[in-house]
Design a protein around this motif. Structure first.
Motif, PDB file in Angstrom:
ATOM      1  N   GLY A   1      34.960  34.568  39.083  1.00  0.00           N
ATOM      2  CA  GLY A   1      35.240  35.859  39.700  1.00  0.00           C
ATOM      3  C   GLY A   1      36.669  36.335  39.611  1.00  0.00           C
ATOM      4  O   GLY A   1      37.048  37.281  40.313  1.00  0.00           O
ATOM      5  N   ARG A   2      37.464  35.729  38.715  1.00  0.00           N
ATOM      6  CA  ARG A   2      38.868  36.147  38.621  1.00  0.00           C
ATOM      7  C   ARG A   2      39.295  36.162  37.158  1.00  0.00           C
ATOM      8  O   ARG A   2      39.085  35.193  36.426  1.00  0.00           O
ATOM      9  CB  ARG A   2      39.764  35.208  39.411  1.00  0.00           C
ATOM     10  CG  ARG A   2      41.218  35.665  39.509  1.00  0.00           C
ATOM     11  CD  ARG A   2      42.008  34.775  40.453  1.00  0.00           C
ATOM     12  NE  ARG A   2      43.376  35.241  40.628  1.00  0.00           N
ATOM     13  CZ  ARG A   2      43.748  36.181  41.476  1.00  0.00           C
ATOM     14  NH1 ARG A   2      42.846  36.758  42.263  1.00  0.00           N
ATOM     15  NH2 ARG A   2      45.013  36.543  41.572  1.00  0.00           N
TER      16      ARG A   2
ATOM     17  N   VAL B   1      19.884  43.817  27.223  1.00  0.00           N
ATOM     18  CA  VAL B   1      20.595  43.452  28.450  1.00  0.00           C
ATOM     19  C   VAL B   1      21.952  44.141  28.423  1.00  0.00           C
ATOM     20  O   VAL B   1      22.699  44.028  27.447  1.00  0.00           O
ATOM     21  CB  VAL B   1      20.765  41.929  28.545  1.00  0.00           C
ATOM     22  CG1 VAL B   1      21.411  41.552  29.873  1.00  0.00           C
ATOM     23  CG2 VAL B   1      19.416  41.229  28.380  1.00  0.00           C
ATOM     24  N   GLN B   2      22.267  44.872  29.497  1.00  0.00           N
ATOM     25  CA  GLN B   2      23.445  45.739  29.506  1.00  0.00           C
ATOM     26  C   GLN B   2      24.437  45.300  30.578  1.00  0.00           C
ATOM     27  O   GLN B   2      24.046  44.934  31.686  1.00  0.00           O
ATOM     28  CB  GLN B   2      23.003  47.188  29.752  1.00  0.00           C
ATOM     29  CG  GLN B   2      22.017  47.693  28.705  1.00  0.00           C
ATOM     30  CD  GLN B   2      21.169  48.847  29.186  1.00  0.00           C
ATOM     31  OE1 GLN B   2      21.676  49.804  29.767  1.00  0.00           O
ATOM     32  NE2 GLN B   2      19.861  48.767  28.952  1.00  0.00           N
ATOM     33  N   LEU B   3      25.718  45.357  30.231  1.00  0.00           N
ATOM     34  CA  LEU B   3      26.803  45.033  31.160  1.00  0.00           C
ATOM     35  C   LEU B   3      27.540  46.311  31.526  1.00  0.00           C
ATOM     36  O   LEU B   3      28.077  47.005  30.657  1.00  0.00           O
ATOM     37  CB  LEU B   3      27.780  44.045  30.530  1.00  0.00           C
ATOM     38  CG  LEU B   3      29.061  43.758  31.335  1.00  0.00           C
ATOM     39  CD1 LEU B   3      28.742  43.004  32.621  1.00  0.00           C
ATOM     40  CD2 LEU B   3      30.076  42.993  30.499  1.00  0.00           C
ATOM     41  N   TYR B   4      27.557  46.618  32.812  1.00  0.00           N
ATOM     42  CA  TYR B   4      28.285  47.780  33.321  1.00  0.00           C
ATOM     43  C   TYR B   4      29.377  47.318  34.276  1.00  0.00           C
ATOM     44  O   TYR B   4      29.221  46.307  34.981  1.00  0.00           O
ATOM     45  CB  TYR B   4      27.341  48.728  34.072  1.00  0.00           C
ATOM     46  CG  TYR B   4      26.306  49.393  33.202  1.00  0.00           C
ATOM     47  CD1 TYR B   4      26.579  50.591  32.559  1.00  0.00           C
ATOM     48  CD2 TYR B   4      25.052  48.810  33.018  1.00  0.00           C
ATOM     49  CE1 TYR B   4      25.624  51.214  31.761  1.00  0.00           C
ATOM     50  CE2 TYR B   4      24.096  49.411  32.224  1.00  0.00           C
ATOM     51  CZ  TYR B   4      24.384  50.613  31.594  1.00  0.00           C
ATOM     52  OH  TYR B   4      23.449  51.212  30.793  1.00  0.00           O
ATOM     53  N   VAL B   5      30.461  48.081  34.311  1.00  0.00           N
ATOM     54  CA  VAL B   5      31.602  47.756  35.172  1.00  0.00           C
ATOM     55  C   VAL B   5      32.077  49.026  35.866  1.00  0.00           C
ATOM     56  O   VAL B   5      32.011  50.119  35.300  1.00  0.00           O
ATOM     57  CB  VAL B   5      32.747  47.120  34.346  1.00  0.00           C
ATOM     58  CG1 VAL B   5      34.026  47.023  35.167  1.00  0.00           C
ATOM     59  CG2 VAL B   5      32.338  45.725  33.858  1.00  0.00           C
ATOM     60  N   GLN B   6      32.553  48.878  37.082  1.00  0.00           N
ATOM     61  CA  GLN B   6      33.239  49.963  37.790  1.00  0.00           C
ATOM     62  C   GLN B   6      34.582  49.469  38.281  1.00  0.00           C
ATOM     63  O   GLN B   6      34.675  48.424  38.961  1.00  0.00           O
ATOM     64  CB  GLN B   6      32.435  50.461  38.993  1.00  0.00           C
ATOM     65  CG  GLN B   6      33.139  51.622  39.719  1.00  0.00           C
ATOM     66  CD  GLN B   6      32.539  51.932  41.069  1.00  0.00           C
ATOM     67  OE1 GLN B   6      31.893  51.088  41.682  1.00  0.00           O
ATOM     68  NE2 GLN B   6      32.753  53.146  41.548  1.00  0.00           N
ATOM     69  N   ASP B   7      35.631  50.192  37.918  1.00  0.00           N
ATOM     70  CA  ASP B   7      36.973  49.954  38.457  1.00  0.00           C
ATOM     71  C   ASP B   7      37.006  50.625  39.827  1.00  0.00           C
ATOM     72  O   ASP B   7      37.018  51.853  39.939  1.00  0.00           O
ATOM     73  CB  ASP B   7      38.005  50.562  37.504  1.00  0.00           C
ATOM     74  CG  ASP B   7      39.423  50.145  37.830  1.00  0.00           C
ATOM     75  OD1 ASP B   7      39.661  49.688  38.961  1.00  0.00           O
ATOM     76  OD2 ASP B   7      40.291  50.287  36.946  1.00  0.00           O
ATOM     77  N   VAL B   8      36.999  49.825  40.891  1.00  0.00           N
ATOM     78  CA  VAL B   8      36.765  50.362  42.233  1.00  0.00           C
ATOM     79  C   VAL B   8      37.903  51.255  42.695  1.00  0.00           C
ATOM     80  O   VAL B   8      37.688  52.328  43.270  1.00  0.00           O
ATOM     81  CB  VAL B   8      36.539  49.203  43.226  1.00  0.00           C
ATOM     82  CG1 VAL B   8      36.370  49.753  44.649  1.00  0.00           C
ATOM     83  CG2 VAL B   8      35.313  48.395  42.820  1.00  0.00           C
TER      84      VAL B   8
ATOM     85  N   ALA C   1      24.128  42.115  40.505  1.00  0.00           N
ATOM     86  CA  ALA C   1      25.421  42.778  40.685  1.00  0.00           C
ATOM     87  C   ALA C   1      26.371  41.888  41.459  1.00  0.00           C
ATOM     88  O   ALA C   1      25.952  41.063  42.289  1.00  0.00           O
ATOM     89  CB  ALA C   1      25.234  44.105  41.413  1.00  0.00           C
ATOM     90  N   GLY C   2      27.646  42.078  41.185  1.00  0.00           N
ATOM     91  CA  GLY C   2      28.666  41.323  41.895  1.00  0.00           C
ATOM     92  C   GLY C   2      30.029  41.943  41.681  1.00  0.00           C
ATOM     93  O   GLY C   2      30.142  43.073  41.182  1.00  0.00           O
ATOM     94  N   GLU C   3      31.069  41.206  42.046  1.00  0.00           N
ATOM     95  CA  GLU C   3      32.436  41.699  41.924  1.00  0.00           C
ATOM     96  C   GLU C   3      33.334  40.614  41.342  1.00  0.00           C
ATOM     97  O   GLU C   3      33.057  39.421  41.479  1.00  0.00           O
ATOM     98  CB  GLU C   3      32.986  42.143  43.273  1.00  0.00           C
ATOM     99  CG  GLU C   3      32.265  43.337  43.863  1.00  0.00           C
ATOM    100  CD  GLU C   3      32.931  43.837  45.144  1.00  0.00           C
ATOM    101  OE1 GLU C   3      33.902  43.178  45.610  1.00  0.00           O
ATOM    102  OE2 GLU C   3      32.491  44.882  45.654  1.00  0.00           O
TER     103      GLU C   3
END
Length: 762
Positions: free
Chosen positions: A657-658, A683-690, A756-758
């Protein structure tokens, strides 16, 4: 078992694209601004040319002896004849033609250039090879749905080889415009709404057209990245319309696919029709010189779109033809397409000192350098062989590829009760709808040389696939835009007599493409009336949607047990559809564009911003960012597509996670097929910069992987994440990445939760 990692492939924005262009073999053949990269014998021609002959090299015209649908798509000058055009070749006032009528025409024109013209400079032969030549492949938007860049490379390679066999040197493709408004008709020519998918398809198609042996190979054609830039961002989805857009959005969204195309070796770029913030792209020095040349280091050729320089007058940007010529040329357009403005006005502009001779020579060298790279000075007839033209088109191999590509482009939106795949025997099937049969609306828009007459329709494909062709009945039911007298009654009778109905409805190919923006992106009313009547019979219904855009579905069509998006699939359309209907090939494609709830949501794309008042999960709340009728999401989101398996996601592993500088964070999930049929899952990888100094989208696609899963099989699917994957255009308009918290999803679509995770970026 088939597994392939697909990610950014190192095509990072900015400096990397410039470096890749500078290192490419094509770049070495093309003169930089004011440079002397030409072979000595070709460089000597520049000194021998008159100004009029130089202007001629910068003039590209539609062939008067046109091929296929070219006259309707891009009509030649009304008063010009083939003999007139041959005279222009003799006089040195023509650098090339486009959309001509094959090798016989090209041989005659090139013969005049090489035997009768003073300087004997070979002509360029160009064409719109958008999604195939005589073998027609799925329209580019459909092919993007395959999420398979290697497939796109293979079809572009086949198209390029066929075109080259007919004497063509240069194709006006790929179109790499990002399209986020489904009302815009030309979205059918591109890869959809996502930047990463757009970059990867641009890269693949350039490499496919040009091959691996260099542009001089007789089966290679030069590619042209178009339309530079932001053509897909026209206001209200209206073709040719104005674009008012921030520089940050240009750099974050609309530029990257062009950078990918240039990094792949595209030697030419086409200027777009639209203006950007008040300045037409065809006369925009910031766009064509500052960004393209100085920042990105592009040394290739810039060509106008069809009469793009002439249209500066209608824009209200140029007073007359002479001023339009000067503005376009000095902004950075090297070659004028179809207006003839350059050969008419450049000599006088040079004579009066308004256009420097150095700028004229620079553009001429770029044209000549492209001809050198294509091998035309070594052998002007290398691609012009009437015998080869007859034997290297529509081969068994290319038609098999068209069938494969078609099946891999079909998206299954719904399959309630697992109505699909259909059995090949024991069922009476009613094919109903205006697209159920007939040699029409098969190959799609913007194909110059292929024909519907040579394509396989749905009825033919289905009858070939079933055990008993007599079990298949066909009823049109309605026209595309208008009812047929007695049509619905006949269709209802056919449905009642059948065990299952295949309802083929949607758009005609004339409803997508250039100048085909729509105010309401729905299935036409006559077809909706047919659909409601047939669905009311109560038999199992499979809806097939012909379309070149995302549609707003409603009524029975929206809730039919099974819905397939079949786009326009080309030469083998009917067989491709039948392959999926009967489970010969499992559906594996995904939506490259979002299908909205209603037209009024457009422009819509999955990667929108949160706003300060997001609605969040659950019911619609007051004073939040949504319409009265719908949430701010899609009916069928980008990336959505079902398989004949039953796919589940579990077991997210965040790899600690880091993510720290110089390291790689590997994240993974377990994907399981609990069904009874094998499945190809994307299979798709999505990211959000919070939290960032510039607000970021709610999700961004960062990578995807195709995985083949046997019945009952589970696989751990992993994705590496690096700091460079998290770049965005910062406050100084340069790529940056900032420490902080990121959300991620490994999921089957842009709206699915998946797992989902962070993680934290140090």
């Amino acid at each position: 078992m088939n597994e392939r990692q697909v990610s950014r492939r190192g095509l990072m924005i900015g400096a990397a694209a410039t470096a890749a262009w500078a290192a490419s073999p094509v770049r070495a053949m093309l003169a930089e601004a004011g440079g002397r990269a030409l072979p000595a014998k070709v460089e000597a021609l520049v000194a021998q040319m008159t100004v009029a002959e130089k202007a001629g090299q910068l003039t590209l015209m539609a062939a008067t002896w046109a091929g296929g649908a070219a006259t309707a798509l891009n009509p030649a000058a009304g008063t010009s004849t083939f003999e007139t055009q041959l005279g222009e070749v003799r006089a040195g006032s023509l650098g090339g033609v486009f959309n001509g009528n094959g090798a016989t025409m090209a041989r005659r024109m090139q013969g005049v250039a090489m035997r009768e013209a003073r300087l004997k400079i070979p002509l360029l032969f160009a064409a719109d090879i958008i999604h195939g030549f005589r073998t027609v492949f799925p329209v580019p938007l459909a092919e993007a749905g395959s999420f398979d860049p290697e497939l796109a490379r293979r079809t572009a390679r086949a198209a390029g080889a066929e075109a080259a066999a007919s004497g063509i040197d240069w194709t006006f493709a790929p179109m790499v415009d990002i399209a986020r408004d489904q009302r815009w008709g030309r979205g059918v020519e591109g890869a959809g709404e996502d930047v990463l998918l757009g970059r990867m398809m641009a890269d693949a198609r350039v490499r496919g057209f040009q091959g691996e042996r260099g542009l001089a190979a007789p089966d290679a054609v030069a590619s042209c990245a178009k339309h530079f830039a932001a053509y897909g961002a026209g206001e209200a989805g209206l073709d040719y319309n104005s674009v008012d857009i921030s520089e940050r959005t240009l750099r974050d969204v609309y530029f990257p696919p062009f950078q990918a195309a240039l990094a792949a070796g595209a030697p030419t770029v086409m200027a777009s029709f639209n203006e950007i913030s008040g300045v037409p792209a065809t006369a925009n020095p910031w766009l064509l010189t500052q960004v393209l040349r100085r920042e990105w280091g592009f040394g290739g050729l810039v060509v106008s779109d069809y009469t793009g320089d002439e249209e500066l007058i209608a824009h209200g940007f140029a007073a007359d033809a002479r001023e339009a010529t000067k503005l376009a040329f000095m902004a950075g357009v090297d070659m004028s397409m179809q207006s003839a403005f350059y050969r008419l006005h450049l000599p006088d502009l040079v004579a009066n000192g308004e256009v420097p001779m150095a700028r004229l020579d620079e553009a001429v060298r770029r044209v000549l350098a492209l001809k050198v790279a294509l091998g035309l000075f070594d052998d002007p007839f290398r691609r012009i062989d009437p015998r080869r033209e007859k034997t290297r088109v529509r081969t068994k191999a290319t038609l098999a590829l068209a069938r494969e590509a078609g099946a891999k482009s079909i998206v299954m939106l719904r399959n309630e009760g697992e109505i699909l795949p259909l059995p090949r025997a024991g069922k009476r099937i009613a094919l109903i709808g205006p697209f159920a049969q007939g040699k029409h609306d098969l190959i799609g828009p913007w194909n110059v040389y292929g024909t519907d007459a040579e394509a396989i329709d749905l009825a033919t494909g289905v009858r070939e696939a079933v055990a008993d062709a007599g079990s298949v009945t066909v009823a049109d039911g309605s026209g595309i835009d208008a009812p047929i007298a007695g049509g619905i009654d006949a269709a209802v009778a056919a449905a009642r007599a059948a065990d299952v109905v295949v309802l083929a409805i949607g758009e005609s190919q004339a409803m997508s493409g250039e100048a085909q923006s729509r105010t309401d992106i729905v299935v036409p009313a006559a077809q909706m009336a047919l659909a409601e009547a047939v669905i009311a019979v109560g038999k199992p219904v499979v809806v097939l949607l012909s379309t070149g855009r995302g549609l707003a579905l409603s009524g029975g069509v929206l809730t039919a047990p099974a819905v397939l998006v079949t786009w326009f699939l080309g030469s083998e359309a009917g067989r491709s559809i039948a392959d999926v209907l009967f489970g010969i090939v499992g559906p594996s494609a995904r939506l490259p564009v979002s299908f909205p709830h209603a037209t009024g949501q457009e422009p819509y794309h999955y990667g929108h911003k949160s706003t300060g008042r997001p609605n969040g999960p659950g019911p619609l709340a007051p004073y939040k960012a949504h319409y009265r009728e719908y949430a701010n999401d899609a009916a069928f989101p980008f990336g959505h597509g079902l398989t004949y398996g039953r796919i589940g996601y579990a077991g997210l592993d965040l790899g600690g996670g880091r993510l720290s500088a110089g390291s790689t964070l590997t994240v993974s999930a377990t994907v399981t097929n609990s069904g009874t049929r094998a499945a190809d899952e994307v299979v798709q990888l999505y990211v959000q910069d919070v939290t960032a100094s510039i607000t970021r989208p709610v999700r961004e696609l960062k990578a995807f992987r195709r995985v083949t899963l046997k019945p009952g099989e589970s696989r751990v699917v992993s994705f590496p994440i690096r700091r460079t994957d998290l770049l965005f255009v910062g406050g100084d308009l340069k790529p940056t990445v900032e420490p902080g918290r990121f959300r991620l999803w490994i999921a089957p679509s842009a709206q699915a939760e998946g797992v989902a995770g962070e993680f934290m970026l140090a």
